[in-house]
Design a protein around this motif. Structure first.
Motif, mmCIF file in Angstrom:
data_model
loop_
_atom_site.group_PDB
_atom_site.id
_atom_site.type_symbol
_atom_site.label_atom_id
_atom_site.label_comp_id
_atom_site.label_asym_id
_atom_site.label_seq_id
_atom_site.Cartn_x
_atom_site.Cartn_y
_atom_site.Cartn_z
ATOM 1 N N GLU A 217 0.828 -0.976 0.248
ATOM 2 C CA GLU A 217 -0.439 0.215 0.272
ATOM 3 C C GLU A 217 0.618 0.634 -0.219
ATOM 4 O O GLU A 217 0.673 2.370 -0.378
ATOM 5 C CB GLU A 217 -0.930 0.035 1.190
ATOM 6 N N GLN B 34 0.690 3.822 -2.589
ATOM 7 C CA GLN B 34 -0.296 5.042 -2.846
ATOM 8 C C GLN B 34 0.856 6.170 -2.724
ATOM 9 O O GLN B 34 0.612 7.519 -3.202
ATOM 10 C CB GLN B 34 -0.388 5.223 -0.629
ATOM 11 N N ALA C 106 -12.304 -2.956 -3.849
ATOM 12 C CA ALA C 106 -13.401 -2.598 -4.772
ATOM 13 C C ALA C 106 -12.182 -1.699 -6.165
ATOM 14 O O ALA C 106 -12.885 -1.584 -7.306
ATOM 15 C CB ALA C 106 -13.605 -0.946 -3.851
ATOM 16 N N ARG C 107 -10.924 -1.407 -5.592
ATOM 17 C CA ARG C 107 -10.540 -1.013 -6.529
ATOM 18 C C ARG C 107 -10.119 -2.038 -7.827
ATOM 19 O O ARG C 107 -9.776 -2.269 -8.871
ATOM 20 C CB ARG C 107 -8.729 -1.116 -6.119
ATOM 21 N N MET D 69 -6.234 3.898 8.808
ATOM 22 C CA MET D 69 -7.242 2.651 7.996
ATOM 23 C C MET D 69 -6.307 0.975 8.527
ATOM 24 O O MET D 69 -5.098 0.957 8.589
ATOM 25 C CB MET D 69 -6.734 2.281 6.244
ATOM 26 N N THR E 244 -10.780 -4.944 2.207
ATOM 27 C CA THR E 244 -12.314 -4.332 1.378
ATOM 28 C C THR E 244 -11.693 -2.473 0.324
ATOM 29 O O THR E 244 -12.185 -3.051 -0.694
ATOM 30 C CB THR E 244 -13.053 -3.822 2.870
ATOM 31 N N GLU E 245 -10.818 -1.714 0.739
ATOM 32 C CA GLU E 245 -10.560 -1.170 -0.237
ATOM 33 C C GLU E 245 -9.956 -1.745 -1.245
ATOM 34 O O GLU E 245 -10.047 -1.340 -3.128
ATOM 35 C CB GLU E 245 -9.247 0.143 0.085
ATOM 36 N N ILE E 246 -8.447 -3.056 -1.581
ATOM 37 C CA ILE E 246 -8.390 -3.198 -2.725
ATOM 38 C C ILE E 246 -9.509 -4.348 -3.379
ATOM 39 O O ILE E 246 -8.854 -4.204 -5.316
ATOM 40 C CB ILE E 246 -7.179 -4.082 -2.230
ATOM 41 N N LEU F 70 -4.620 8.146 6.171
ATOM 42 C CA LEU F 70 -4.008 6.579 4.609
ATOM 43 C C LEU F 70 -3.892 5.547 6.005
ATOM 44 O O LEU F 70 -4.429 4.734 6.582
ATOM 45 C CB LEU F 70 -3.541 6.850 4.034
ATOM 46 N N ASP G 189 -9.671 -2.887 6.492
ATOM 47 C CA ASP G 189 -10.330 -1.763 5.476
ATOM 48 C C ASP G 189 -9.752 -2.042 4.424
ATOM 49 O O ASP G 189 -9.924 -1.982 3.099
ATOM 50 C CB ASP G 189 -9.977 -0.966 6.926
ATOM 51 N N LEU G 190 -8.382 -1.859 4.188
ATOM 52 C CA LEU G 190 -7.438 -1.898 3.032
ATOM 53 C C LEU G 190 -7.532 -3.347 1.931
ATOM 54 O O LEU G 190 -8.131 -3.344 1.482
ATOM 55 C CB LEU G 190 -5.938 -1.852 3.877
ATOM 56 N N SER H 281 -1.909 -4.156 -3.299
ATOM 57 C CA SER H 281 -2.536 -2.931 -3.216
ATOM 58 C C SER H 281 -3.164 -2.388 -4.529
ATOM 59 O O SER H 281 -3.839 -2.003 -5.119
ATOM 60 C CB SER H 281 -2.161 -1.716 -2.203
#
Length: 322
Positions: A91, A95, A124-125, A113, A120-122, A110, A117-118, A276
């Motif tokens: 990550e 970033q 979504a990405r 996080m 989940t974010e990954i 950031l 949560d990361l 990531s």
């Protein structure tokens, strides 16, 4: 009294196991750690091993990149919390690339996080990336082929040999310099810049243009430095990819290195993806012996066997420049 003594000893033993300062963190589930806490775990490891690495320094960035490329620090890879350290490293570099040209100013929030949560974010990405690719195909967008210009692959290879392990003084160097370097290499090979009618100062977020008009400016005898006048497509991994695929360059994505090798030729660009996202770009400087040899900046290296790099990467893609 005997039971009380046993209970007291048991509590004392538990306290020793957990520790006063780190026990609460150690007792957490992996997904509950914040990135800031994982950063501290990594810093503690550095301190224990007498590594003088400061967060945000060039040496720090190079260390993380090398660890993801070839696990150069075997002791770290054996760390009992390496899984979450690996997420942090991925990550951090992702970033850093996303904020390339902004002096590495990654948003402070950031680091609050959690690993959960990361993840989940990954997810979504990854869905957004697939959606973007599917949309491109469904709309049958006509590629914008770049201006016809001869692409000299030998000159690209020569540029890599000359500047992979030392910076070209005619260009500003960034903390994560890999995409900046490959842009320089293909420019040396004959690819032409594309610019808007007015080139603004600073970093311009764009995948429609590709240019580097950075300049060295002095406002006094002791205040000379590079001024940014550059497109993100020149220095950021994902924007570079978007620009050149829009221009009609084909790309192949695979988890198989052998597939990438079969599709890559001298002068082509290979990119690496970690947990990531896409974080590293290299140029192919040689193809022989059933493999391709690559060069890049940040952790400067030249003529490295692609098979031996990216051991912690999840997938790769090759962009065929023509």
């Amino acid at each position: 009294m005997k039971k009380l003594l046993i209970l007291s000893l048991s509590l004392a033993f538990t306290f020793v196991l957990l520790g006063f300062s780190g026990g609460v963190a150690e007792a957490k589930e992996p997904d509950e750690f914040t990135l800031k806490e994982v950063q501290q775990i990594l810093q503690d490891y550095f301190n224990e091993n007498n590594f003088e690495l400061q967060v945000g320094s060039q040496e720090y960035v190079e260390y993380l990149l090398l660890q993801l490329l070839d696990k150069h620090d075997e002791n770290l890879s054996k760390h009992h919390q390496y899984d979450i350290i690996h997420y942090y490293m991925g990550e951090y570099l992702f970033q850093l690339d996303q904020h390339q040209g902004e002096d590495g100013n990654i948003p402070a929030d950031l680091w609050e996080m959690t690993i959960g949560d990361l993840k989940t974010e990954i997810e979504a990405r990854n869905k957004a990336e697939v959606f973007k690719q599917d949309l491109f195909k469904s709309q049958a967008i006509e590629p914008q082929y770049s201006q016809v210009s001869a692409y000299n692959r030998t000159k690209v290879a020569d540029y890599a040999k000359q500047y992979a392990t030392r910076s070209n003084p005619n260009y500003k160097r960034y903390n994560l310099n890999c995409t900046n370097f490959v842009s320089q290499a293909i420019y040396a090979g004959g690819k032409t810049e594309t610019k808007p009618s007015t080139v603004k100062s600073g970093i311009t977020e764009t995948t429609s243009y590709w240019y580097n008009d950075n300049y060295y400016s002095c406002t006094g005898s002791n205040s000379c430095y590079w001024r940014d006048k550059i497109s993100t497509s020149w220095i950021r991994v994902t924007d570079f990819y978007s620009y050149w695929t829009k221009k009609g360059m084909t790309a192949t994505t695979s988890t198989s290195k052998s597939t990438i090798i079969s599709k890559a030729n001298v002068g082509d660009i290979i990119q690496f993806k970690n947990s990531s996202g896409w974080y590293h770009s290299v140029v192919v400087n040689r193809k022989a012996n059933g493999t391709v040899y690559i060069s890049s900046n940040t952790s400067d290296y030249y003529d490295q066997d692609f098979k031996n790099r990216g051991n912690d990467s999840l997938s790769f893609r090759v962009i065929n420049i023509k």
